[in-house]
Design an enzyme around this catalytic site. Sequence first.
Site, mmCIF file in Angstrom:
data_model
loop_
_atom_site.group_PDB
_atom_site.id
_atom_site.type_symbol
_atom_site.label_atom_id
_atom_site.label_comp_id
_atom_site.label_asym_id
_atom_site.label_seq_id
_atom_site.Cartn_x
_atom_site.Cartn_y
_atom_site.Cartn_z
ATOM 1 N N ASP A 185 -3.803 55.913 26.070
ATOM 2 C CA ASP A 185 -4.798 54.861 26.173
ATOM 3 C C ASP A 185 -4.925 54.532 27.652
ATOM 4 O O ASP A 185 -4.040 54.861 28.442
ATOM 5 C CB ASP A 185 -4.247 53.668 25.388
ATOM 6 C CG ASP A 185 -5.141 52.474 25.513
ATOM 7 O OD1 ASP A 185 -6.355 52.681 25.495
ATOM 8 O OD2 ASP A 185 -4.617 51.356 25.647
ATOM 9 N N ARG A 382 -13.163 49.896 41.229
ATOM 10 C CA ARG A 382 -14.388 49.645 40.461
ATOM 11 C C ARG A 382 -15.326 48.875 41.372
ATOM 12 O O ARG A 382 -15.004 47.786 41.838
ATOM 13 C CB ARG A 382 -14.047 48.820 39.218
ATOM 14 C CG ARG A 382 -13.089 49.519 38.289
ATOM 15 C CD ARG A 382 -12.193 48.517 37.613
ATOM 16 N NE ARG A 382 -12.877 47.778 36.571
ATOM 17 C CZ ARG A 382 -12.772 48.097 35.287
ATOM 18 N NH1 ARG A 382 -12.048 49.125 34.920
ATOM 19 N NH2 ARG A 382 -13.383 47.399 34.380
ATOM 20 N N ASN A 609 -5.756 48.654 19.004
ATOM 21 C CA ASN A 609 -6.744 49.717 18.846
ATOM 22 C C ASN A 609 -6.122 51.097 19.002
ATOM 23 O O ASN A 609 -6.768 52.097 18.763
ATOM 24 C CB ASN A 609 -7.899 49.530 19.834
ATOM 25 C CG ASN A 609 -7.403 49.550 21.261
ATOM 26 O OD1 ASN A 609 -6.208 49.386 21.506
ATOM 27 N ND2 ASN A 609 -8.290 49.782 22.192
ATOM 28 N N ASP A 610 -4.881 51.155 19.417
ATOM 29 C CA ASP A 610 -4.230 52.451 19.556
ATOM 30 C C ASP A 610 -3.400 52.809 18.328
ATOM 31 O O ASP A 610 -2.846 53.894 18.243
ATOM 32 C CB ASP A 610 -3.305 52.451 20.774
ATOM 33 C CG ASP A 610 -4.050 52.051 22.028
ATOM 34 O OD1 ASP A 610 -5.174 52.531 22.205
ATOM 35 O OD2 ASP A 610 -3.514 51.246 22.804
#
Lengths: 903, 305
Positions: A185, A382, A609-610
């Site tokens: 992830d 970013r 979510n993993d």
Amino acid sequence: MHIYKPEQEPAVRSLGPENLLLKGATLKNTKKIYGVSVYTGMETKMALNYQGKSQKRSAVEKSINAFLCVYLCILISKAVVCTTLKYVWQSKEGQDEPWYNQKTQKEKDTFMYLKMFTDFLSFMVLFNFIIPVSMYVTVEMQKFFGSFFIKWDNDFFDPEIKEGALVNTSDLNEELGQVEYVFTDKTGTLTQNNMEFIECCIDGFQYRQRDVRSELDGFTVTDGPVHKLQPKAGVEKEELFLRALCLCHTVQVKEAGSEETLGDRLDGMLPKPEEERGFIASSPDEVALVKGAMKYGFTFLGLENKKMKIRNRQNDIEEYSLLHVLNFDPVRRRMSVIVQTRSGETLLFCKGADSSIFPRVRPEEVDRIRLHVERNATEGYRTLCVAYKQLTAEEYMVAETGLQDARLALQDREEKLMAMYNQLETGMSLIGATAVEDRLQEEAAETMEALQGAGMKIWVLTGDKMETAKSTCYACRLFQRGTELLELTVRTLEDGRSKREERLLELLRDYHKRAVQDAPPVRTGVVTRSWCGSQEYGFIIDGATLTLVMNPPRDADASLYRSLFLQICQNCTTVLCCRMAPLQKAQIVKMVKNSKGSPITLSIGDGANDVSMILEAHVGIGIKGKEGRQAVRNSDYAIPKLKHLKKLLLAHGHLYYVRIAHLVQYFFYKNLCFILPQFLYQFFCGYSQQPLYDAAYLTMYNICFTSLPILAYSLLEQHICIEILLDNATLYREIAKNAMLRWRPFLYWTLLGIFQGLMFFFGVRFLFSNPALQDNGQVFGNWSYGTIVFTVLVFTVTLKLALDTRHWTWLNHSAIWGSLAFYVFFSFFWGGIIWPFLKQQRLYFVFANMLSSVSAWLVIIILILLSLLPEILLMVLRKPRGPLSRQTAAVTPLSYKHLKERC
Amino acid sequence: MKNEGESSERPDNTAFTQQRLPAWQPILSAGIVIPGFLIIGLAFIGIGIGLFLTSQTIQVLEGPVFFYYGLSNYYQNFRKYGVSTDYYQLSGDTQYFKSPQDSCSPYSYDSQNKPIVPCGAIANSFFNDTFELYQIINGTKKLVPLDGKGIAWWTDYNIKYRNPTLVNGSLANAFDGTSKPLNWPRPAYELDLTDQNNNGFLNQDFLVWMRRAALPQFRKLYRRITEGDYAAGLPAGNYSLTVHYNYQVLNFDGQKKIIFSNVSWMGGKNDFLGIAYLVVGSLCVVMSVVMLIVYAKFKFSEDDV
């Protein structure tokens, strides 16, 4: 939604995704809300993403089962051979029932075939020890106790969370040494999910805050000093930029002290205590920007009654009324706010990705900033660009009504909104750009590099945007400067004029040609990372495209898409899958898991979510991160930090695999050379199922005489010490693909067992051609025969293990020498007493008498030596092969390298 | 206080838990293996020569001479045969005289349904040929005295096997109500008519027989020649052996033989061990030489590079 209130005109409000409360949402700033549950039961996201937990079995266990089948076949064939030969032999006159051994009437009456069957069963019972039943017990013990070493490892202890590693299953220890694919992830695993404002660029001038963290450069931040690089932009521009940062976001302020636990995972380390102000936002980037602005003197104080308050450098409070928020969405990739200053000016601030801002501002402004943005992007930050625009009253009125209409539209609402947004966000002027760093986990890059060096393919599965994920990959050195990226995303699919499906196939074919066919042939068997300059490939795919690949359109050949995709992926060092739904992650893992060669997969993640991906992979690893315990609870192993993965795999995994593989092979071997003499003895006792060894020896062999040394070995062996394993990741490749439990090593061990079994039996057989072995002329009987064979057996098998042991701790010493001593002691004891519960005192003084015979001593010594001779010879003469001989020399210590060093 | 709390969470920092136990890491290098092989090889050759010469010097006629009988194609190691005995009887437990264990079947009861003591196939098939050895001196036969003592294991004779307690001072009475094994000419208490102490289960020949042979071709010790003129060996001359033939072997293609041999420290004559030691010893020496050559060659080629 129409809202009806008594004595009022019904108002109309729009409902959109932003009104949806997801699982785990907590209510704040208000006492109660009214809600409607939209999805329930099996339709909820949780239920849809849930995967049944299935039993995980390691590759070693599969090998064991295969070997077991072989041994079962050997067992059955032995029994069949003996039964057949028995009846052939008995058919000869006088053999079946000599006068000295007559049958009872009952035996004579028994039906012939029934007799055959019972004979077959008796042989099965006689030879059943060839099946190493006790191995299962030992393997379980090894796994159970072995897993403690992970729990106990101090290197896995994280002082921050004051916890070490957690082992949820002990069944998969050895699987850690076999990993070929790592699925990781991104957020929270590779990165800390903790954004840091690094620098900004205003009007083409760079502003960099040097000491982002005090430990970075050594000197501490006292009052958030701002180091500005000369020359500076004009103050006006600077303040405009900072205001923009302060206004253009959806961050909420949480006052210090109130409900601290909830917010503190998002607020970073603030330099001064009085500024302990929590910011909450859906995206950590925004928090970082707001905090960044704060460091430059502009503090966002919060939103009250649609008024945003800012404290500026002069410590004055500025107030802006928030008119509209033009939400962020992934297609536009920017967001804007429209605010009104006290003086009545209406301003639009916009921030977004460079690619979406640049076309909307004046080109000459772009040129000054582009350079910085690109440099920042390559550094893995970013980047966001900030622009603004002043709206006249008329313009605003138009926008206002347009937005209102679009929001209330029931059809094509999104398109209309989008058009409105696009229309608004034009003709802006660029003020500057920001660079935010999503800090990597400690030693993330080193860990990833080590794993790649160990021959693992790393797949990054993330729900994030492609750009973010890509920059993280660069930062983790998963993608390197020379890596050629093969992109398969919605964007590349739409580049061409042709239909998406066709374009997909076209791209797949193209990439396949580049990555698979033109690539130099990969050495068979070993996963090699191309070392010497040959092109490395990275592959990028996004969720939507993946769906297309997995479920290809209509008539298309489904397997073609998949196999092309898989082949490309297998030839890439790194694969990046972005915009993944949790279940899609599991889907990918499953696809790789079931691909050719069924490689061993490992998933690592920290969030809920993993979970599906952790459950799906062979080995699931949870990181005890900040996102709750879901992943940890569903994982097989949990570690506090990503960096611990390196030791877990390279040291623990490697050792566990070598230990258990050796244990398995050794068990089969020692039972084979245990039972083979008993089998051979049948040829000399008229196939009468006469056991060669005493019943006590038969039972004790696996339980007492030979179990402890191998258990000690399988717990403590370090054929290469841990430091070397950690330093040379390539050593991991030595054991890749279940190298020690393939058929070749198995054959080797089996042949060794057969050779030794033959030695034991026939060595003693020739000695017994004259059974008068004592110096007083007395003769030895069958139990002496068996005891001599057994003694040779126990010593040989134990010494063979001693030869294999590279790491002699005092435990090994005591287990090995203790077992041998115990055998001698037990034999004396067992043969020294008339045991009242025994029907026959077969072994009475047999062992002691054996030791009184010089011949027996001599035959025992020579047989042990002769049995071990080929092993020693092979060890000495084994030549390290291949280009990695220097490393492999460490694996086979009895090699020329050491010959050379010694002499 | 806080430290304590922390240490309870933190794993123990001991050598064992951290897998850092001090360890000896032996490496079998050529420096050890080549001389080792050489030494072992030479030692083995030495032992081998010793064994071989000893085995060769074992002569038939130098004293004390041991007298063996041998049987071939005779399976004393049949499983059924092997369990067909009652140890409790043989240890003198008269309870089992009346009802022998089932394992003895079909040698438990005779035709009158009297229990057989000692029961079972092994006892029943007791080798009952007898031999007399004569030296022929000037046409007259001179009996060579045969010593039947000390042919069975000391522990068998003294501890493992026991006669039943005498009844009225007579061993025969203890066997009352029992029958002799079918194949036996006389009951157990009359096995040796010349020596009262060599009767019952404590008959040396019986004990030798009860120790089952390992292989179908075997020999068992019959007598030792330790007395009188023959203590130092059988002098050269003509001898005559009288065989009282009782024991059937032809119906199972068996053979009998008689072996006279003396023994040395390594037991009876057996060339196998000596040869094995010589072969393995030379193998070790040859291998050490080969290793040396290979190693030298490898080293040189390495030096070239």
